[in-house]
Design an enzyme around this catalytic site. Structure first.
Site, PDB file in Angstrom:
ATOM      1  CD1 TRP A 357       0.714  -0.383   3.116  1.00 32.11           C
ATOM      2  CD2 TRP A 357      -0.662   1.332   3.477  1.00 32.11           C
ATOM      3  NE1 TRP A 357       1.025   0.157   4.346  1.00 32.11           N
ATOM      4  CE2 TRP A 357       0.204   1.218   4.604  1.00 32.11           C
ATOM      5  CE3 TRP A 357      -1.620   2.341   3.493  1.00 32.11           C
ATOM      6  CZ2 TRP A 357       0.141   2.078   5.700  1.00 32.11           C
ATOM      7  CZ3 TRP A 357      -1.673   3.191   4.599  1.00 32.11           C
ATOM      8  CH2 TRP A 357      -0.804   3.061   5.677  1.00 32.11           C
ATOM      9  CG  ASP A 358       4.820   0.740   1.486  1.00 31.55           C
ATOM     10  OD1 ASP A 358       3.885   0.081   1.945  1.00 31.55           O
ATOM     11  OD2 ASP A 358       5.979   0.677   1.923  1.00 31.55           O
ATOM     12  CD  GLU A 487       2.532  -3.969   9.603  1.00 34.55           C
ATOM     13  OE1 GLU A 487       3.726  -4.140   9.891  1.00 34.55           O
ATOM     14  OE2 GLU A 487       2.082  -4.066   8.448  1.00 34.55           O
ATOM     15  CE  LYS A 599       6.326  -1.627  11.657  1.00 33.40           C
ATOM     16  NZ  LYS A 599       5.935  -2.755  10.805  1.00 33.40           N
ATOM     17  CD  GLN A 600       3.075   1.739   9.769  1.00 37.97           C
ATOM     18  OE1 GLN A 600       3.539   0.655  10.064  1.00 37.97           O
ATOM     19  NE2 GLN A 600       2.910   2.131   8.527  1.00 37.97           N
TER      20      GLN A 600
HETATM   21  C1  BGC Z   1       4.885  -1.228   7.529  1.00 40.90           C
HETATM   22  C2  BGC Z   1       3.842  -1.312   6.456  1.00 40.90           C
HETATM   23  C3  BGC Z   1       4.512  -1.224   5.104  1.00 40.90           C
HETATM   24  C4  BGC Z   1       5.627  -2.247   4.976  1.00 40.90           C
HETATM   25  C5  BGC Z   1       6.438  -2.072   3.699  1.00 40.90           C
HETATM   26  C6  BGC Z   1       5.936  -2.302   7.314  1.00 40.90           C
HETATM   27  O1  BGC Z   1       6.929  -2.201   8.273  1.00 40.90           O
HETATM   28  O2  BGC Z   1       4.304  -1.393   8.796  1.00 40.90           O
HETATM   29  O3  BGC Z   1       2.901  -0.270   6.594  1.00 40.90           O
HETATM   30  O4  BGC Z   1       3.579  -1.416   4.097  1.00 40.90           O
HETATM   31  O5  BGC Z   1       6.528  -2.108   6.046  1.00 40.90           O
HETATM   32  O6  BGC Z   1       7.044  -0.813   3.654  1.00 40.90           O
END
Ligand code: BGC
Length: 767
Positions: A357-358, A487, A599-600
């Site tokens: 999804w990035d 996550e 995490k984000q």
């Molecule tokens: C992130 C995801 C991302 C993936 C690839 C993961 O660490 O939590 O949001 O899509 O990395 O960049």
């Protein structure tokens, strides 16, 4: 975190060789051209730790899934971009001793990634164990003009002796992916040949029938004169080489050129691959190294003309942003709608080079604003072309209708195989819908909706319709058992972001349907018939919109990340002993999941995407609550926080977050750059400058700018293309200057005031 790279505006520079940094440097100094790319491996032998990596875009392998405990619905395979033929290889034996920087004493080592002109260069003096010293300069690039061509030049000069050089120039196709699940090799041999100073290796993948042919010519010059030396050829399985015996004279330079043509059957007929390879190679050889290199510099000058960001007064920040823009332009050029942007680009194997999804959430804005509209459109078409697979994916998980786009994919099929992500991180579907909105909002290209967009939106809406569940006792719709963007929590109920992006998708789909109906009834009807969309379905979507449940905390007046978030002990990251960070390298997964640490961006991701729906106080309250408990352990995190901090006027926070995203790999913040660079988050860095410091938004078809400049910068400027106008926005401590470099006039808002900027004219506004 150990900083060892030198700050410079246009180059990444490593001075002095330390094997400890080598794998990080191999990632950072990677080169690519959208068609192929490679890590910054040494041409000559290196016996220390190294990840040899050469990758061809779109050439992948379905590596059989490996999990401890199989769960129904898991994908059969994980797609991986293949590590492929090493065309740069040289074995250099000087008076019987092999040149190997892990064994030799290395002096005056400088490695430079020249971003202005698009090449990698390395110089050093090596002292062999026999005391002999040679000076080497190695330069190479993969052409952004002729995407199938790579070239290298390797100068070697003896400093304190005359002797002999036994040189082997080779093509090695016997390559393995480091991340292969079962330690298997993925390439089968097809053919090898050697003819005079040319050689070739053709391979095919064990599955999917990708063919890759690498053809190379080696040339040797001594003191600038081309040598006609016959070489000893060797052909082995998936390998060819040419071996030369050469004299080495003190202070006299021997130059080795290698020209490579790397062609695949993604672009050419399988039967003609070797012929095409020869033709491409002859074109490269005819031009010669210097012409190819000059063409490369000219082509990069054009890329910089359209996408450069200039920061004056802060070399670290300048280098950081240019590095990000450089890597993005190296990774994806947008000419091929079958390709996408892997989170590590061509810089490593982690994440398999697949699409996440990035792309929609982070990369699209960069390409929208710095490249031709077709390029961003191709990113959307990529997902349109995967719609059938997304429908199959939903069926596989038991849904009777709708489409669930994969978390990780190469051809549309889901490849991810951790249940909490594969099955639960469904918010990704919202990002695909949001990208359509983002594209149309930025470009004004409504035709995309009627041609492709509406079908994707309807199928995603159908998925949400079935994924929510109605709770009669409360008369609300809920979404149970999901993983949000954070996550570090799994299987939660009512992740605010997921509920909101799902409901937003339904709202936007209805809006697009209404728009189509009003503007092109015939086309509208065609879609309704084709997709058998019933009024009851749309009514159901409206009911979900009206009754979607959103967890909130009334006391703090904030959106809650999920129903039970406040049952956790809330501790600011600042109160954690630094020894715990990064959590994902120091804590058990169980401890992470039970903690409050994020995490984000999660709730804040929603406030960023749907920014227009929220007032500043709402954004502030949520930011003030969530940011202090966020560890930013996804590279995608700091950019969103930087943009929101800019909006809130939190200048120090905005700058701190900006630096963290801009120099993530250069400073190896997350201690994992040896696996590859964080390419997709690099687009987030660009967003931090343009949408953060520049305050760029599109509202009601209008470009809006709301710039502020960090205190330690003298000025910054960025380029954007907006609806046919090419603009340069410069911001210094006193004023904003916007120059329209095109003939197309543009209406815009700067700090809430309306302006009209004619073609080829300039506007100045005080800060
Ligand atoms: C992130 C995801 C991302 C993936 C690839 C993961 O660490 O939590 O949001 O899509 O990395 O960049």
């Amino acid at each position: 975190m150990k900083k060892y790279l030198k700050e410079h505006e246009w180059s990444i520079i490593e001075e002095g060789f330390d094997p400890e940094n080598h794998e990080v440097s191999e990632s950072v100094f990677s080169i690519g051209n959208g068609h192929m790319g490679q890590r910054a491996n040494f041409e000559e032998t290196y016996s220390g730790d190294s990840l040899q990596g050469s990758y061809m875009a779109g050439v992948y392998y379905p590596d059989k899934t490996r999990v401890g405990w199989w769960k129904n619905g898991y994908p059969e395979y994980f797609a991986k971009v293949l590590n492929s033929t090493n065309w740069i290889g040289l074995n250099i034996i000087i008076d019987g001793e092999e040149l190997d920087l892990y064994q030799a004493k290395v002096h005056e080592f400088v490695r430079e990634l020249n971003m202005k002109e698009g090449y990698l260069q390395r110089t050093f003096v090596a002292e062999l164990q026999n005391g002999k010293q040679v000076k080497v300069q190695a330069t190479r690039f993969v052409s952004i003009v002729d995407k199938e061509i790579g070239a290298l030049k390797y100068d070697i000069t003896p400093i304190n002796f005359s002797g002999t050089l036994n040189l082997t120039s080779y093509l090695d196709g016997d390559i393995k992916n480091k991340d292969a699940n079962y330690d298997e090799k993925f390439w089968d041999p097809v053919n090898t040949w050697i003819n005079d100073n040319q050689m070739s290796v053709t391979l095919k993948t064990k599955k999917l029938d990708f063919h890759f042919c690498s053809t190379v010519e080696t040339q040797i010059f001594i003191n600038g004169e081309k040598q006609k030396i016959s070489a000893k050829p060797e052909e082995k399985l998936k390998f060819t080489s040419l071996n030369y015996d050469l004299p080495l004279t003190k202070d006299v330079t021997t130059t080795i050129y290698k020209y490579a043509a790397n062609v695949t059957n993604r672009d050419h007929d399988t039967d003609r691959l070797e012929t095409v390879g020869k033709t491409v190679l002859s074109q490269a050889v005819a031009k010669g190294f210097d012409v190819l290199k000059q063409e490369q510099a000219d082509a990069w000058a054009l890329k910089w003309r359209d996408s450069d960001i200039i920061i004056e007064g802060d070399v670290a920040a300048q280098q950081g942003i240019r590095f990000n823009i450089f890597q993005l332009n190296q990774t994806y050029t947008g000419e091929d709608e079958r390709l996408n942007i892997g989170p590590k680009g061509f810089t490593g194997e982690k994440y398999g080079g697949s699409t996440y999804w990035d792309t929609e959430a982070y990369c699209l804005p960069f390409y929208l604003a710095t490249a031709d509209q077709e390029i961003a459109r191709n990113l959307l078409i990529y997902r349109y072309n995967h719609l059938e697979k997304a429908k199959e994916n939903a069926r596989k998980l038991g849904f009777s209708k709708g489409a669930l786009y994969p978390m990780v994919t190469m051809n549309g099929e889901e490849c991810h195989n951790e249940w909490e992500i594969t099955f639960e991180e469904i918010h990704r579907n919202g990002a695909i819908a949001y990208a359509i909105y983002n594209y149309v909002n930025y470009t004004g290209d409504q035709s995309y909706l009627g041609e492709y967009g509406i079908e994707v939106l309807i199928e995603i809406s159908r998925f949400w319709e079935e994924r929510v569940n109605y709770v009669p006792a409360k008369d609300v719709y809920m979404m149970l058992g999901v993983t949000g963007p954070n996550e570090y929590e799994n299987n939660v109920d009512n992740n605010w972001y997921t509920n909101r992006i799902a409901s937003w998708t339904l709202e936007y789909t209805i809006e697009v349907l209404d728009h189509l109906k009003a503007t092109d009834l015939e086309l509208y009807q065609t879609w309704i018939d084709k997709l058998e969309l019933k009024p009851e379905e749309v009514n159901q979507w409206k009911d979900i919109i009206n009754k979607m449940y959103y967890p909130i905390d009334e006391e703090r007046n904030i959106f809650l990340q999920q129903d039970n978030f406040l049952n956790k002990e809330i501790i600011p990251v600042a109160e954690l002993d630094k020894k715990h960070l990064p959590l994902n390298q120091n804590w058990s997964w169980d401890r992470i999941l039970r903690s409050c640490f994020i995490k984000q961006a999660d709730v804040l991701q929603g406030l960023y995407f749907l920014n227009h729906e929220f007032d500043l106080d709402t954004i502030r309250r949520n930011f003030d609550f969530y940011e202090p408990i966020t560890v930013h352990e996804s590279s995608l995190s700091p950019c969103v926080h930087s943009i929101l901090a800019c909006q809130l006027g939190y200048k120090d926070k905005a700058y701190e977050m900006y630096l963290r995203t801009a120099r993530l790999d250069l400073d190896n913040y997350n201690n994992d750059t040896e696996d590859g660079c964080h390419t997709t988050s690099m687009a987030g860095t660009w967003m931090s400058v343009v949408q953060g410091f520049g305050g760029m938004k599109i509202r009601d078809n209008q470009l809006c700018l709301n710039p502020f400049i960090p205190g330690n910068w003298n000025s910054f400027s960025f380029k954007i293309v907006f609806r046919g106008a090419r603009l340069m926005v410069q911001v210094d401590q006193e004023k904003v200057t916007i120059t329209n470099e095109s003939n197309t006039p543009v209406d815009l808002h700067v700090y809430d005031e309306q302006h009209k900027l004619n073609g080829n004219s300039t506007l100045q506004v005080a800060i």
